[in-house]
Design a protein around this motif. Sequence first.
Motif, PDB file in Angstrom:
ATOM      1  N   LEU A  60       0.821  -1.200   0.000  1.00  0.00           N
ATOM      2  CA  LEU A  60       0.000   0.000   0.000  1.00  0.00           C
ATOM      3  C   LEU A  60       0.864   1.263   0.000  1.00  0.00           C
ATOM      4  N   VAL A  61       1.961   1.229   0.754  1.00  0.00           N
ATOM      5  CA  VAL A  61       2.842   2.402   0.814  1.00  0.00           C
ATOM      6  C   VAL A  61       3.387   2.726  -0.576  1.00  0.00           C
ATOM      7  N   ARG A  62       3.863   1.708  -1.293  1.00  0.00           N
ATOM      8  CA  ARG A  62       4.386   1.953  -2.643  1.00  0.00           C
ATOM      9  C   ARG A  62       3.280   2.434  -3.574  1.00  0.00           C
ATOM     10  N   ARG A  63       2.117   1.836  -3.450  1.00  0.00           N
ATOM     11  CA  ARG A  63       0.990   2.179  -4.321  1.00  0.00           C
ATOM     12  C   ARG A  63       0.580   3.646  -4.145  1.00  0.00           C
ATOM     13  N   VAL A  64       0.726   4.166  -2.944  1.00  0.00           N
ATOM     14  CA  VAL A  64       0.351   5.550  -2.661  1.00  0.00           C
ATOM     15  C   VAL A  64       1.535   6.511  -2.867  1.00  0.00           C
ATOM     16  N   ALA A  65       2.726   6.093  -2.422  1.00  0.00           N
ATOM     17  CA  ALA A  65       3.882   6.993  -2.442  1.00  0.00           C
ATOM     18  C   ALA A  65       4.372   7.284  -3.855  1.00  0.00           C
ATOM     19  N   ARG A  66       4.353   6.293  -4.719  1.00  0.00           N
ATOM     20  CA  ARG A  66       4.879   6.518  -6.070  1.00  0.00           C
ATOM     21  C   ARG A  66       4.114   7.607  -6.824  1.00  0.00           C
ATOM     22  N   PRO A  67       2.767   7.561  -6.852  1.00  0.00           N
ATOM     23  CA  PRO A  67       2.066   8.662  -7.530  1.00  0.00           C
ATOM     24  C   PRO A  67       2.292  10.012  -6.855  1.00  0.00           C
ATOM     25  N   MET A  68       2.427   9.996  -5.525  1.00  0.00           N
ATOM     26  CA  MET A  68       2.676  11.257  -4.823  1.00  0.00           C
ATOM     27  C   MET A  68       4.024  11.842  -5.247  1.00  0.00           C
ATOM     28  N   LEU A  69       5.032  11.002  -5.332  1.00  0.00           N
ATOM     29  CA  LEU A  69       6.358  11.447  -5.750  1.00  0.00           C
ATOM     30  C   LEU A  69       6.351  11.880  -7.218  1.00  0.00           C
ATOM     31  N   ALA A  70       5.601  11.166  -8.036  1.00  0.00           N
ATOM     32  CA  ALA A  70       5.598  11.428  -9.476  1.00  0.00           C
ATOM     33  C   ALA A  70       4.775  12.651  -9.874  1.00  0.00           C
ATOM     34  N   ALA A  71       3.794  13.029  -9.069  1.00  0.00           N
ATOM     35  CA  ALA A  71       2.854  14.094  -9.449  1.00  0.00           C
ATOM     36  C   ALA A  71       3.565  15.390  -9.826  1.00  0.00           C
ATOM     37  N   MET A  72       4.537  15.791  -9.036  1.00  0.00           N
ATOM     38  CA  MET A  72       5.231  17.051  -9.319  1.00  0.00           C
ATOM     39  C   MET A  72       5.949  17.010 -10.669  1.00  0.00           C
ATOM     40  N   PHE A  73       6.489  15.845 -11.013  1.00  0.00           N
ATOM     41  CA  PHE A  73       7.216  15.722 -12.272  1.00  0.00           C
ATOM     42  C   PHE A  73       6.269  15.729 -13.468  1.00  0.00           C
ATOM     43  N   VAL A  74       5.134  15.082 -13.332  1.00  0.00           N
ATOM     44  CA  VAL A  74       4.169  15.060 -14.437  1.00  0.00           C
ATOM     45  C   VAL A  74       3.639  16.469 -14.688  1.00  0.00           C
ATOM     46  N   VAL A  75       3.231  17.147 -13.633  1.00  0.00           N
ATOM     47  CA  VAL A  75       2.696  18.508 -13.779  1.00  0.00           C
ATOM     48  C   VAL A  75       3.788  19.466 -14.268  1.00  0.00           C
ATOM     49  N   GLY A  76       4.952  19.417 -13.655  1.00  0.00           N
ATOM     50  CA  GLY A  76       6.060  20.287 -14.068  1.00  0.00           C
ATOM     51  C   GLY A  76       6.534  19.987 -15.474  1.00  0.00           C
ATOM     52  N   GLY A  77       6.567  18.710 -15.842  1.00  0.00           N
ATOM     53  CA  GLY A  77       6.982  18.324 -17.195  1.00  0.00           C
ATOM     54  C   GLY A  77       6.011  18.819 -18.250  1.00  0.00           C
ATOM     55  N   LEU A  78       4.715  18.718 -17.955  1.00  0.00           N
ATOM     56  CA  LEU A  78       3.712  19.242 -18.895  1.00  0.00           C
ATOM     57  C   LEU A  78       3.887  20.746 -19.083  1.00  0.00           C
ATOM     58  N   ASP A  79       4.126  21.451 -17.985  1.00  0.00           N
ATOM     59  CA  ASP A  79       4.328  22.900 -18.072  1.00  0.00           C
ATOM     60  C   ASP A  79       5.570  23.226 -18.894  1.00  0.00           C
ATOM     61  N   GLN A  80       6.657  22.473 -18.674  1.00  0.00           N
ATOM     62  CA  GLN A  80       7.883  22.715 -19.442  1.00  0.00           C
ATOM     63  C   GLN A  80       7.665  22.452 -20.925  1.00  0.00           C
ATOM     64  N   PHE A  81       6.902  21.413 -21.239  1.00  0.00           N
ATOM     65  CA  PHE A  81       6.669  21.081 -22.639  1.00  0.00           C
ATOM     66  C   PHE A  81       5.779  22.128 -23.311  1.00  0.00           C
ATOM     67  N   LYS A  82       4.711  22.539 -22.628  1.00  0.00           N
ATOM     68  CA  LYS A  82       3.770  23.506 -23.214  1.00  0.00           C
ATOM     69  C   LYS A  82       4.327  24.925 -23.259  1.00  0.00           C
ATOM     70  N   HIS A  83       5.062  25.313 -22.223  1.00  0.00           N
ATOM     71  CA  HIS A  83       5.537  26.691 -22.095  1.00  0.00           C
ATOM     72  C   HIS A  83       7.047  26.712 -21.840  1.00  0.00           C
ATOM     73  N   PRO A  84       7.849  26.316 -22.810  1.00  0.00           N
ATOM     74  CA  PRO A  84       9.302  26.258 -22.572  1.00  0.00           C
ATOM     75  C   PRO A  84       9.938  27.635 -22.423  1.00  0.00           C
ATOM     76  N   GLY A  85       9.293  28.665 -22.944  1.00  0.00           N
ATOM     77  CA  GLY A  85       9.860  30.011 -22.897  1.00  0.00           C
ATOM     78  C   GLY A  85      10.116  30.497 -21.484  1.00  0.00           C
ATOM     79  N   ARG A  86       9.298  30.034 -20.534  1.00  0.00           N
ATOM     80  CA  ARG A  86       9.475  30.450 -19.134  1.00  0.00           C
ATOM     81  C   ARG A  86      10.803  29.962 -18.567  1.00  0.00           C
ATOM     82  N   LYS A  87      11.294  28.852 -19.075  1.00  0.00           N
ATOM     83  CA  LYS A  87      12.484  28.223 -18.500  1.00  0.00           C
ATOM     84  C   LYS A  87      13.765  28.454 -19.316  1.00  0.00           C
ATOM     85  N   THR A  88      13.636  28.910 -20.563  1.00  0.00           N
ATOM     86  CA  THR A  88      14.824  29.012 -21.419  1.00  0.00           C
ATOM     87  C   THR A  88      15.861  29.984 -20.867  1.00  0.00           C
ATOM     88  N   ASP A  89      15.410  31.101 -20.298  1.00  0.00           N
ATOM     89  CA  ASP A  89      16.364  32.059 -19.737  1.00  0.00           C
ATOM     90  C   ASP A  89      17.073  31.472 -18.514  1.00  0.00           C
TER      91      ASP A  89
END
Length: 180
Positions: A3-32
């Motif tokens: 249960l710990v792995r089943r819950v912890a993995r998505p919690m750890l991954a959430a920031m990367f999925v959301v941040g990765g989508l933002d980087q892909f859609k709006h790369p201009g914010r990060k290029t500088d």
Amino acid sequence: MTLVRRVARPMLAAMFVVGGLDQFKHPGRKTDTVRPLLEKVGPTVGLPDDPELLVRANGVAMVAAGSLLALGRLPRLASSVLAATLVPTTLAAHPFWDEQDPERRAQQQVQFLKNLGLLGGLLLAAVDTEGRPGLAYRAKLVSASAHRAARTTRREARHAARAAAREARLKAVQAQHALG
């Protein structure tokens, strides 16, 4: 999967999925933000001199690996990929050591340490074998098994050679008695 792995993995991954989508859609914010690190490290490592492409590629890697980790698919590989994306992201986005303003420096340091904590979690996830023996342990078992098999084969070959030599001597003695 526990249960710990089943819950912890998505919690750890959430920031990367959301941040990765933002980087892909709006790369201009990060290029500088990426440009100074790219100018320092890019030529040495052989990276293309296109910050927008690198930000988008980093975003794709974060979304793909984050999704795999959240779903529990190839979690060790996914965690390793996320750790590899987090290091340059952290160095480029949160260089608190370069900040002159104490308040801004403190904010950057908090973000840097947050990412350091995420990196620690990813490294733990990357080595988590879910209670099963890891590759190093399995390789050691295979090596020990091969060593035992080789030793047994050598011992059996020596026994067979001795038995053949005894048989040859016996036949030679029998042949001499038959002639003599």
